[in-house]
Design a protein around this motif. Sequence first.
Motif, short mmCIF file in Angstrom:
data_model
loop_
_atom_site.label_atom_id
_atom_site.label_comp_id
_atom_site.label_asym_id
_atom_site.label_seq_id
_atom_site.Cartn_x
_atom_site.Cartn_y
_atom_site.Cartn_z
N VAL A 1 0.81 -1.22 0.00
CA VAL A 1 0.00 0.00 0.00
C VAL A 1 0.85 1.28 0.00
N LYS A 2 2.15 1.16 0.12
CA LYS A 2 3.01 2.34 0.12
C LYS A 2 3.36 2.73 -1.31
N ASP A 3 2.92 3.92 -1.72
CA ASP A 3 3.13 4.36 -3.09
C ASP A 3 4.61 4.44 -3.45
N GLU A 4 5.44 4.80 -2.48
CA GLU A 4 6.87 4.94 -2.77
C GLU A 4 7.47 3.60 -3.20
N ILE A 5 7.04 2.51 -2.55
CA ILE A 5 7.56 1.19 -2.91
C ILE A 5 6.98 0.73 -4.23
N LEU A 6 5.70 1.01 -4.46
CA LEU A 6 5.07 0.63 -5.72
C LEU A 6 5.73 1.34 -6.90
N ASP A 7 6.17 2.59 -6.70
CA ASP A 7 6.84 3.32 -7.78
C ASP A 7 8.13 2.59 -8.19
N ILE A 8 8.90 2.13 -7.21
CA ILE A 8 10.14 1.40 -7.53
C ILE A 8 9.81 0.08 -8.22
N LEU A 9 8.79 -0.61 -7.72
CA LEU A 9 8.39 -1.88 -8.32
C LEU A 9 8.01 -1.71 -9.79
N HIS A 10 7.25 -0.68 -10.11
CA HIS A 10 6.83 -0.46 -11.49
C HIS A 10 8.01 -0.14 -12.40
N VAL A 11 9.01 0.57 -11.89
CA VAL A 11 10.21 0.85 -12.68
C VAL A 11 10.94 -0.44 -13.00
N VAL A 12 11.05 -1.35 -12.01
CA VAL A 12 11.72 -2.63 -12.23
C VAL A 12 10.94 -3.47 -13.23
N GLU B 1 9.09 -2.46 -15.68
CA GLU B 1 9.21 -1.91 -17.03
C GLU B 1 10.62 -1.99 -17.58
N ASN B 2 11.62 -1.76 -16.75
CA ASN B 2 12.99 -1.64 -17.24
C ASN B 2 13.91 -2.78 -16.82
N GLY B 3 13.45 -3.63 -15.89
CA GLY B 3 14.29 -4.71 -15.43
C GLY B 3 15.37 -4.22 -14.48
N GLY B 4 16.31 -5.11 -14.18
CA GLY B 4 17.40 -4.75 -13.28
C GLY B 4 16.98 -4.75 -11.83
N VAL B 5 17.84 -4.20 -10.99
CA VAL B 5 17.60 -4.09 -9.55
C VAL B 5 17.66 -2.62 -9.17
N ARG B 6 16.66 -2.14 -8.45
CA ARG B 6 16.60 -0.73 -8.05
C ARG B 6 16.61 -0.64 -6.53
N GLU B 7 17.30 0.40 -6.03
CA GLU B 7 17.41 0.60 -4.58
C GLU B 7 17.24 2.08 -4.28
N ARG B 8 16.49 2.38 -3.21
CA ARG B 8 16.24 3.78 -2.85
C ARG B 8 15.93 3.87 -1.36
N GLU B 9 16.32 4.99 -0.75
CA GLU B 9 15.95 5.26 0.64
C GLU B 9 14.79 6.25 0.65
N MET B 10 13.82 6.00 1.51
CA MET B 10 12.63 6.85 1.51
C MET B 10 12.17 7.10 2.95
N CYS B 11 11.44 8.18 3.12
CA CYS B 11 10.82 8.50 4.41
C CYS B 11 9.34 8.17 4.31
N VAL B 12 8.89 7.29 5.22
CA VAL B 12 7.50 6.88 5.24
C VAL B 12 6.82 7.59 6.40
N LEU C 1 13.26 4.05 5.40
CA LEU C 1 13.40 2.70 4.88
C LEU C 1 14.32 2.69 3.67
N ARG C 2 15.20 1.71 3.62
CA ARG C 2 16.00 1.47 2.42
C ARG C 2 15.39 0.29 1.70
N VAL C 3 14.90 0.51 0.48
CA VAL C 3 14.13 -0.49 -0.26
C VAL C 3 14.92 -0.93 -1.49
N ARG C 4 15.00 -2.25 -1.70
CA ARG C 4 15.68 -2.84 -2.85
C ARG C 4 14.70 -3.79 -3.53
N VAL C 5 14.49 -3.63 -4.85
CA VAL C 5 13.51 -4.42 -5.59
C VAL C 5 14.19 -5.05 -6.79
#
Length: 451
Positions: A97-108, A110-121, A149-153
């Motif tokens: 339900v966290k939009d910030e995590i869903l944004d990273i998931l959608h990038v992965v 569409e584009n593949g690879g592994v994405r990592e980002r730190e975010m404030c929830v 949170l540091r998120v890696r997808v």
Amino acid sequence: MTWVHVALAVLVTIIVLVIAVSRSYALGRESGERDTLAGQGSDSGSLFGTDVPVREAEQGLIDVMPSEVIVCDGNGSVRCSSKSQVNVDVIENGWIVKDEILDILHVVVENGGVREREMCVSLDLTRMSSAISGRGVTAGSSAPSDSYLRVRVGHICDGLYAVFINDVTEQRRFERMRRDFVTNVSHELKTPAGAISLLAETVSDAADDPGAVRYFAGRITKESARLTELVTHLIELQRAQDAPAMLKAQRISAMSVVRAAVGENLVQAGAKHIAIRLSLRGEQAPVDADAAADDEAQRDIAIMVDRETLTMAVKNLVENAIRYSPEYTTVSVSVSLCKDPSSMTIRVIDQGIGIPSASLDRVFERFYRVDPARSRATGGSGLGLAITKHCVQECGGTISVWSREGEGSTFTIELPVAPEPDDDDGERADDGEAPGETVGAPGGGDAATQE
């Protein structure tokens, strides 16, 4: 050789070839099955062996990973996850339900690879209501706040994705404390030192004006006192952190500690016309020990602490209460038993400006100030509560704070009650009291006055 012999030879050759081909096919099939089981697993086994339950092994592996794990599809529908508070806040009804995590998931996706980002929830108060209490915040604990949170997808297989989440909130909090400490201690040392240097030059220029010299000399004295207080508090803080106070613990009277702490603040209280009120188990007690009633010794509470360390802690609390209270108000200090008679409390209550709820879990940090301008105007160093926290912890107790802006603050020290002394030799342990004064048993006094 007749045609019969030729036919028999051909027949034998065909039979041998058929047997050889059948055997080779069987061996190849067995080898392929072994390679499949060893390299890719099977429906009835796992990577850890053919006799290991797949679901149990997968969930166990996810649960022991250092990061929180969510396995989901490209839309955020969760297939499985590790069981943690972080994931409880991220997942709702089987969906991320966290939009910030869903944004990273959608990038992965569409584009593949592994994405990592730190975010404030941002904090969801509806989820954290159970963590918010009117009882205050204990020193060392954190009030509910936004999470970092540091998120890696990354993609796993067949449209499944792994989301790894590390909660770095405490790490960011520590970095902020360290940064604030360096900034504040540099400022606190630089300000009075610079002021003293400037005032000294001014005095030199005003040597022919006795009135100006006296004025600037007074300012120098004030800044010197401020610098001395800061250095003294730094030394006290280091001593509170390093000294094993419990090694010097002795059986003493709680009221004697409170009276000593209050006595060191009577001059400051008188200058602001602030009354200090003492109470023992709900009954008012005099500030002067000589005026104490004869039965007070029987109602007093014995504690096993280092006298100097605990006196410093209570003194700092009373000093803060006076410093941040308006004139003609009252500071109350109470000594009482808890509902569990094996513990007791020392409370310091003021009618001051109060502390914002967002700052309650930070007031015990070194150099932290709710209102820096007001603190410097009143002469606070920002170290008093940090020293108090360490002193109380060294005595085996805890300290907590409750406050509301405009309604004052309540600081509560909770300590274990000293056990009854061994009467086999007919002597008590050192109570640190005047000759003939004794300390009452923990269960004595009117039960109605106990907390």
